[in-house]
Scaffold this motif. Structure first.
Motif, PDB file in Angstrom:
ATOM      1  N   ASN A 277       0.795  -1.228   0.000  1.00 35.48           N
ATOM      2  CA  ASN A 277       0.000   0.000   0.000  1.00 35.48           C
ATOM      3  C   ASN A 277       0.830   1.281   0.000  1.00 35.48           C
ATOM      4  O   ASN A 277       0.371   2.333   0.467  1.00 35.48           O
ATOM      5  CB  ASN A 277      -0.989   0.007   1.177  1.00 35.48           C
ATOM      6  N   LYS A 278       2.023   1.203  -0.543  1.00 33.58           N
ATOM      7  CA  LYS A 278       2.857   2.401  -0.687  1.00 33.58           C
ATOM      8  C   LYS A 278       2.180   3.411  -1.602  1.00 33.58           C
ATOM      9  O   LYS A 278       1.602   3.055  -2.633  1.00 33.58           O
ATOM     10  CB  LYS A 278       4.226   2.036  -1.248  1.00 33.58           C
ATOM     11  N   ILE A 279       2.228   4.685  -1.217  1.00 35.30           N
ATOM     12  CA  ILE A 279       1.717   5.777  -2.038  1.00 35.30           C
ATOM     13  C   ILE A 279       2.911   6.535  -2.630  1.00 35.30           C
ATOM     14  O   ILE A 279       3.841   6.895  -1.905  1.00 35.30           O
ATOM     15  CB  ILE A 279       0.833   6.729  -1.206  1.00 35.30           C
ATOM     16  N   PHE A 280       2.887   6.756  -3.927  1.00 36.26           N
ATOM     17  CA  PHE A 280       3.985   7.412  -4.626  1.00 36.26           C
ATOM     18  C   PHE A 280       3.628   8.852  -4.975  1.00 36.26           C
ATOM     19  O   PHE A 280       2.503   9.125  -5.419  1.00 36.26           O
ATOM     20  CB  PHE A 280       4.305   6.680  -5.940  1.00 36.26           C
ATOM     21  N   ARG A 281       4.570   9.767  -4.795  1.00 37.96           N
ATOM     22  CA  ARG A 281       4.419  11.090  -5.392  1.00 37.96           C
ATOM     23  C   ARG A 281       4.495  10.912  -6.902  1.00 37.96           C
ATOM     24  O   ARG A 281       5.415  10.281  -7.414  1.00 37.96           O
ATOM     25  CB  ARG A 281       5.547  12.008  -4.912  1.00 37.96           C
ATOM     26  N   TYR A 282       3.529  11.481  -7.631  1.00 35.49           N
ATOM     27  CA  TYR A 282       3.452  11.249  -9.071  1.00 35.49           C
ATOM     28  C   TYR A 282       3.523  12.585  -9.791  1.00 35.49           C
ATOM     29  O   TYR A 282       2.505  13.217 -10.094  1.00 35.49           O
ATOM     30  CB  TYR A 282       2.167  10.495  -9.414  1.00 35.49           C
ATOM     31  N   THR A 283       4.731  13.013 -10.068  1.00 35.13           N
ATOM     32  CA  THR A 283       4.968  14.328 -10.644  1.00 35.13           C
ATOM     33  C   THR A 283       4.362  14.446 -12.042  1.00 35.13           C
ATOM     34  O   THR A 283       4.670  13.662 -12.927  1.00 35.13           O
ATOM     35  CB  THR A 283       6.472  14.614 -10.718  1.00 35.13           C
ATOM     36  N   GLN A 284       3.499  15.440 -12.207  1.00 32.14           N
ATOM     37  CA  GLN A 284       2.957  15.801 -13.513  1.00 32.14           C
ATOM     38  C   GLN A 284       3.173  17.300 -13.689  1.00 32.14           C
ATOM     39  O   GLN A 284       2.790  18.099 -12.843  1.00 32.14           O
ATOM     40  CB  GLN A 284       1.466  15.456 -13.606  1.00 32.14           C
ATOM     41  N   ALA A 285       3.782  17.666 -14.804  1.00 35.32           N
ATOM     42  CA  ALA A 285       4.249  19.039 -14.988  1.00 35.32           C
ATOM     43  C   ALA A 285       3.100  20.043 -15.043  1.00 35.32           C
ATOM     44  O   ALA A 285       2.042  19.776 -15.608  1.00 35.32           O
ATOM     45  CB  ALA A 285       5.085  19.134 -16.250  1.00 35.32           C
TER      46      ALA A 285
ATOM     47  N   PHE B  71      12.226  -7.179  -1.389  1.00 29.72           N
ATOM     48  CA  PHE B  71      10.870  -6.708  -1.655  1.00 29.72           C
ATOM     49  C   PHE B  71      10.436  -5.697  -0.594  1.00 29.72           C
ATOM     50  O   PHE B  71       9.875  -4.637  -0.918  1.00 29.72           O
ATOM     51  CB  PHE B  71       9.893  -7.873  -1.700  1.00 29.72           C
ATOM     52  N   ASN B  72      10.691  -5.987   0.652  1.00 25.03           N
ATOM     53  CA  ASN B  72      10.331  -5.058   1.726  1.00 25.03           C
ATOM     54  C   ASN B  72      11.068  -3.724   1.560  1.00 25.03           C
ATOM     55  O   ASN B  72      10.499  -2.646   1.806  1.00 25.03           O
ATOM     56  CB  ASN B  72      10.644  -5.673   3.088  1.00 25.03           C
ATOM     57  N   PHE B  73      12.325  -3.806   1.143  1.00 23.53           N
ATOM     58  CA  PHE B  73      13.105  -2.587   0.908  1.00 23.53           C
ATOM     59  C   PHE B  73      12.491  -1.766  -0.232  1.00 23.53           C
ATOM     60  O   PHE B  73      12.319  -0.549  -0.123  1.00 23.53           O
ATOM     61  CB  PHE B  73      14.548  -2.957   0.561  1.00 23.53           C
ATOM     62  N   ILE B  74      12.131  -2.441  -1.322  1.00 22.99           N
ATOM     63  CA  ILE B  74      11.558  -1.758  -2.479  1.00 22.99           C
ATOM     64  C   ILE B  74      10.246  -1.064  -2.104  1.00 22.99           C
ATOM     65  O   ILE B  74       9.946   0.030  -2.592  1.00 22.99           O
ATOM     66  CB  ILE B  74      11.335  -2.764  -3.623  1.00 22.99           C
ATOM     67  N   CYS B  75       9.474  -1.685  -1.240  1.00 22.36           N
ATOM     68  CA  CYS B  75       8.191  -1.107  -0.833  1.00 22.36           C
ATOM     69  C   CYS B  75       8.370   0.169  -0.023  1.00 22.36           C
ATOM     70  O   CYS B  75       7.420   0.937   0.150  1.00 22.36           O
ATOM     71  CB  CYS B  75       7.372  -2.131  -0.047  1.00 22.36           C
ATOM     72  N   GLN B  76       9.584   0.392   0.458  1.00 21.87           N
ATOM     73  CA  GLN B  76       9.873   1.626   1.176  1.00 21.87           C
ATOM     74  C   GLN B  76      10.692   2.587   0.325  1.00 21.87           C
ATOM     75  O   GLN B  76      10.452   3.794   0.326  1.00 21.87           O
ATOM     76  CB  GLN B  76      10.639   1.316   2.475  1.00 21.87           C
ATOM     77  N   HIS B  77      11.652   2.057  -0.405  1.00 16.05           N
ATOM     78  CA  HIS B  77      12.596   2.893  -1.152  1.00 16.05           C
ATOM     79  C   HIS B  77      12.441   2.658  -2.658  1.00 16.05           C
ATOM     80  O   HIS B  77      13.137   1.834  -3.251  1.00 16.05           O
ATOM     81  CB  HIS B  77      14.029   2.587  -0.723  1.00 16.05           C
ATOM     82  N   SER B  78      11.543   3.379  -3.280  1.00 16.32           N
ATOM     83  CA  SER B  78      11.349   3.334  -4.725  1.00 16.32           C
ATOM     84  C   SER B  78      10.526   4.548  -5.116  1.00 16.32           C
ATOM     85  O   SER B  78       9.934   5.222  -4.268  1.00 16.32           O
ATOM     86  CB  SER B  78      10.663   2.039  -5.149  1.00 16.32           C
ATOM     87  N   LYS B  79      10.479   4.822  -6.401  1.00 15.25           N
ATOM     88  CA  LYS B  79       9.736   5.973  -6.903  1.00 15.25           C
ATOM     89  C   LYS B  79       9.345   5.730  -8.351  1.00 15.25           C
ATOM     90  O   LYS B  79       9.793   4.762  -8.975  1.00 15.25           O
ATOM     91  CB  LYS B  79      10.574   7.252  -6.786  1.00 15.25           C
ATOM     92  N   THR B  80       8.524   6.589  -8.894  1.00 14.70           N
ATOM     93  CA  THR B  80       8.233   6.520 -10.320  1.00 14.70           C
ATOM     94  C   THR B  80       9.431   7.013 -11.121  1.00 14.70           C
ATOM     95  O   THR B  80      10.174   7.889 -10.667  1.00 14.70           O
ATOM     96  CB  THR B  80       7.010   7.369 -10.686  1.00 14.70           C
TER      97      THR B  80
END
Length: 531
Positions: free
Chosen positions: A73-81, A452-461
């Protein structure tokens, strides 16, 4: 009375800016470009390193994804210009086109006229490449493409470290082969950003037949008798298109506006109280994006640009740029990287790397107090598919963006392999004199479950969304192979939303190519003068 134009372009991003410049070449065509964002006058839009400010909020709508159910359930900041030029005004200026097979795959899916041989002339037409002038590159086009001006010694050490693992150096990943590590070509001219707006709109603002409106938010498309006849603005005013309405608002913005206009999945629209104009379930479906992972190493000395975050060093950086066009301000900060394999059986590289010459560069990424580097990786051909839907009929509300990252187990496996490979590269001997220690993921991450647990914390679009208004010859496709909307006359979509499948790299160069190719199609279909 409603104001009339021949062409109304909604969205002044990469493709929309190209269309504005190219369609207004015919002085008899009245062209209106509507951009919901603002001006690009702020210096951060022009300085190569300024993009780091953009992904942290400046020039962005500030949207987030829905919780990613396959990523805890990670929420990502999703940059749109939120600026003229769109993504090309706020990105890291990396000029990559994808793999030639990406476009040949489109052709094999029924998109005749979109093979690599078909699109290559449009890549070349756009370019003013300072280095290459050959089969793969052009000179004299509107878009500045140049080599990095401010690499550091650690970049060469990165190349040597990759070679230890059998990954070769590639001097042109947009040429004959994509495989290998490289200095990326950049959308820059004279060590300044060359966004699509700077390349195609700014030089042509003097044209009497080109009108550009900023801060111009469209409420809905007007469809009468099965034809798109214009747009209704937020203030209720109407603008009429005599020839075509061209939607160029990107893989998030285009399906969003279509749905606000009653064009999309009927059940979803009806549930929000929106009158259904056309039931098209594929609008907002097929969302694809690259999930970006990062490995962060702390350095044993001042080998990256992190020290320039301190005020006195920032002043020195400004002087370096003003008087020599060098130093951190002249750097896109991610101008080193390359392409390689997570799956050795893949038909072409399925991983991309970006070496960040610092830490904490983008929103949500950890910084190293004593300085460090960031090596990003992303799996290039994800099988997972997401969606863009509305949360409300209110145009002021953000859309529901669901990339659906790692829904397919294959994506999870390849993503973890990519992260492990970044660790291997950073652990090689040529980098040992620079690196004090790997801090993320670190030695505590060992099993695939740990990763996998690391990716769920440290990742981005990776900011490479595509596919939500898919092009195709089949009945379910949203647009045909000339990018005309199926079922509504006078409406065309021209942006990365039309990609059937996501290309294997950054996407901005492809958006510009799509704009160039579409401009020729529109001119031909409307019997305009083609220059």
């Amino acid at each position: 009375m409603a104001k009339g134009y021949d062409f109304i372009i909604i969205g002044g991003g990469s493709a929309g800016s190209v269309l504005a410049g190219r369609l207004s070449e015919d002085p008899s065509a009245q062209v209106l470009l509507l951009e919901a964002g603002g001006s690009d006058r702020h210096p951060f839009y022009h300085l190569p390193a300024g993009f780091a400010k953009m992904t942290k909020g400046i020039g962005s709508w500030g949207w987030d994804t829905v919780p990613q159910r396959h990523m805890q359930n990670k929420i990502f900041r999703y940059t749109q210009a939120k600026v003229i030029g769109g993504g090309s005004a706020i990105n890291a200026q990396i000029y990559t086109r994808g793999n030639s097979q990406d476009y040949d795959d489109w052709r094999q899916m029924g998109c005749e006229g979109w093979s690599y041989d078909d699109v290559l002339p449009y890549f070349r037409k756009a370019e003013d490449n300072e280095t290459h002038d050959n089969k793969y590159h052009g000179k004299g086009g509107p878009l500045g493409v140049s080599e990095p001006r401010a690499p550091l010694r650690i970049c060469e050490a990165y190349f040597e470290a990759a070679a230890e693992l059998g990954i070769p150096r590639n001097l042109d990943v947009n040429g004959e082969k994509q495989d290998g590590v490289c200095y990326y070509q950049l959308t820059q001219r004279n060590v300044r950003r060359s966004s699509a707006a700077m390349a195609y709109v700014a030089p042509n603002r003097h044209r009497k037949n080109l009108t550009v409106r900023l801060g111009a938010q469209v409420r809905r498309l007007i469809v009468e008798g099965g034809r798109a006849t214009g747009v209704e603005m937020i203030d209720g005013s109407r603008l009429i298109a005599n020839n075509e309405v061209i939607l160029a608002s990107g893989a998030i913005g285009s399906p969003r506006l279509l749905q606000l206009s009653g064009i999309g999945p009927a059940d979803h629209l009806a549930s929000l109280g929106i009158k259904v104009v056309q039931d098209q379930p594929q609008i907002g479906a097929n969302l694809q994006d690259h999930l970006d992972l990062y490995c962060i190493a702390e350095l044993s000395g001042p080998y990256s640009y992190d020290r320039y975050a301190k005020p006195h060093w920032a002043a020195i950086a400004a002087l370096q740029y003003i008087f020599g066009r060098k130093g951190p301000v002249a750097s896109s900060l991610f101008e080193t990287g390359g392409f390689w394999y997570a799956d050795k059986a893949a038909r072409s590289p399925d991983l991309q790397f970006h070496l960040g010459l610092g830490t904490g560069i983008e929103h949500g990424v950890v910084s190293m107090p004593q300085g460090g580097i960031t090596l990003n990786s992303c799996h290039l051909r994800p099988r997972s598919r997401g969606s863009v839907r509305l949360q409300s009929a209110d145009p002021a509300k953000a859309p529901l963006i669901d990339p659906n990252y790692l829904q397919d187990p294959f994506d999870r496996e390849m993503t973890i392999r990519g992260l492990k490979l970044t660790q291997e590269i950073l652990a090689q001997a040529p980098l040992k004199k620079y690196i004090l220690a790997e801090r993320l993921p670190g030695s505590d991450v060992r099993t695939d479950e740990d990763y996998f647990n690391f990716i769920c914390q440290h990742s981005k679009t990776s900011h490479h969304c595509a596919g939500t208004c898919r092009m195709g010859a089949d009945d379910e496709a949203v647009v045909d192979i000339r990018l005309r909307f199926k079922g509504i006359e006078g409406l065309r979509i021209v942006d990365n939303s039309i990609m059937p499948t996501l290309i294997s790299s950054n996407t901005n160069a492809a958006a510009i190519m799509i704009g160039e190719k579409a401009a020729d199609m529109i001119k031909a279909d409307n019997r305009m003068t083609i220059q």
